[in-house]
Design a protein around this motif. Structure first.
Motif, mmCIF file in Angstrom:
data_model
loop_
_atom_site.group_PDB
_atom_site.id
_atom_site.type_symbol
_atom_site.label_atom_id
_atom_site.label_comp_id
_atom_site.label_asym_id
_atom_site.label_seq_id
_atom_site.Cartn_x
_atom_site.Cartn_y
_atom_site.Cartn_z
ATOM 1 N N GLY A 47 12.601 -20.981 14.192
ATOM 2 C CA GLY A 47 13.926 -20.985 14.820
ATOM 3 C C GLY A 47 14.571 -19.609 14.794
ATOM 4 N N LEU A 60 11.227 -28.406 18.319
ATOM 5 C CA LEU A 60 12.670 -28.617 18.091
ATOM 6 C C LEU A 60 13.294 -27.415 17.384
ATOM 7 N N ARG A 78 13.813 -25.108 20.150
ATOM 8 C CA ARG A 78 14.793 -25.643 21.120
ATOM 9 C C ARG A 78 16.231 -25.498 20.633
ATOM 10 N N HIS A 79 16.413 -25.607 19.316
ATOM 11 C CA HIS A 79 17.774 -25.519 18.768
ATOM 12 C C HIS A 79 18.294 -24.100 18.685
ATOM 13 N N ARG A 80 17.402 -23.106 18.937
ATOM 14 C CA ARG A 80 17.842 -21.718 18.774
ATOM 15 C C ARG A 80 17.682 -20.872 20.039
ATOM 16 N N ASP A 90 16.489 -36.061 20.859
ATOM 17 C CA ASP A 90 17.164 -34.819 20.479
ATOM 18 C C ASP A 90 18.161 -34.443 21.580
ATOM 19 N N ALA A 117 19.535 -31.346 22.236
ATOM 20 C CA ALA A 117 19.583 -29.974 22.770
ATOM 21 C C ALA A 117 19.196 -29.975 24.250
#
Ligand code: GEK
Length: 245
Positions: free
Chosen positions: A51, A76, A79-81, A108, A110
């Motif tokens: 991330g 993930l 994807r979150h960053r 999720d 995002a």
């Protein structure tokens, strides 16, 4: 990812008449989150750093790949960053894993688009990538194919693009190998696995997970074309490198 505690891995807890060759089937996929967290020292840290590295390198409208995505943990983490305009291609050749991965992505919230492909890494094209994550999966690719997979990744990266490669490693000296293997088994015991579970899983993985030394990995990354290769992580016999095109 599902916030509930993952089902606990008991797959090797009872004595097995015959230990079958390890495969990423329905049984493994069902307990995989627990299995990998209790088997790979530093696994959670690799996800956190994937991330962090994604946030550093991946700008608007870029493409990322997660090769051997399993349940989508590294997908993930990226994807979150990364910006919402980015796109992730997540690949796994296990039907059980890729189906669960799709479900985890669906749950999720995002925004970046994710396509989950049930495909062999050796068959897919990699194109216009800014970041490729290869978290503990090259070790399952036949030794003779490893360089060609890395060459495909290199060709598919944009200049300045990055590969995160994490692997179980073999140690160059016998005494180091023995010590680190013992410490790894001690880690697994500390995480609640019995001696029987450790021995049966080890037998199942024999000739399936084939580790290379750090020197072999670094040489191969350079041969594939990467100009900068940095070891950013090692915990006993597990390591991760950041390779930049
Ligand atoms: C994570 N990266 O959680 N093509 C596609 N997938 C493959 C292939 C192949 N040739 N060979 C193995 N796999 C994940 C963990 S696990 C690591 C990765 C482990 C897939 C296989 O089905 C499995 O899901 C994954 O690679 C390896 O960060 O179990 O130690």
């Amino acid at each position: 990812m599902n916030q509930n505690k993952p089902p606990s891995d008991q797959l090797f807890a009872r004595p097995l008449e015959q230990v079958e060759r390890f495969s990423f089937d329905e049984h493994v996929a069902g307990v995989f989150a627990d299995m990998i967290a209790r088997s790979v020292p530093g696994y959670d840290l690799t996800l956190t750093m994937i991330g962090v590295i994604a946030a550093h390198f991946v700008q608007e409208h870029r493409r990322c790949y997660d090769l051997g995505c399993s349940l989508g943990a590294a997908t993930l983490a990226m994807r979150h960053r990364i910006p919402d305009s980015c796109h992730i291609v997540a690949v796994d050749n296990s039907e059980a894993m890729s189906r669960r991965c799709r479900e985890n992505i669906r749950q999720d919230k995002a925004a970046a688009r994710v396509d989950v492909l049930c495909a062999d890494i050796m068959d897919i094209g990699i194109d216009q990538a800014t970041m490729v994550t290869f978290n503990f999966t090259l070790q399952f690719i036949p030794a003779g194919q490893r360089l060609s997979v890395l060459e495909t990744i290199y060709r598919g990266l944009e200049p300045g693009g990055v590969l995160i490669l994490s692997e179980k490693i073999a140690l160059p000296g016998d005494s180091e190998q023995e010590l680190f293997e013992t410490l790894h088994h001690d880690f697994k015991r500390t995480m609640g696995y019995s001696d029987l579970e450790i021995a049966q899983k080890r037998a199942a993985l024999d000739q399936v997970l084939v580790p290379d030394t750090t020197d072999t990995h670094k040489e191969r990354l350079h041969m594939a074309g990467f100009r900068e290769v940095y070891t950013w992580f090692q915990c006993v016999n597990f390591a991760s490198w950041l390779a930049i095109k």
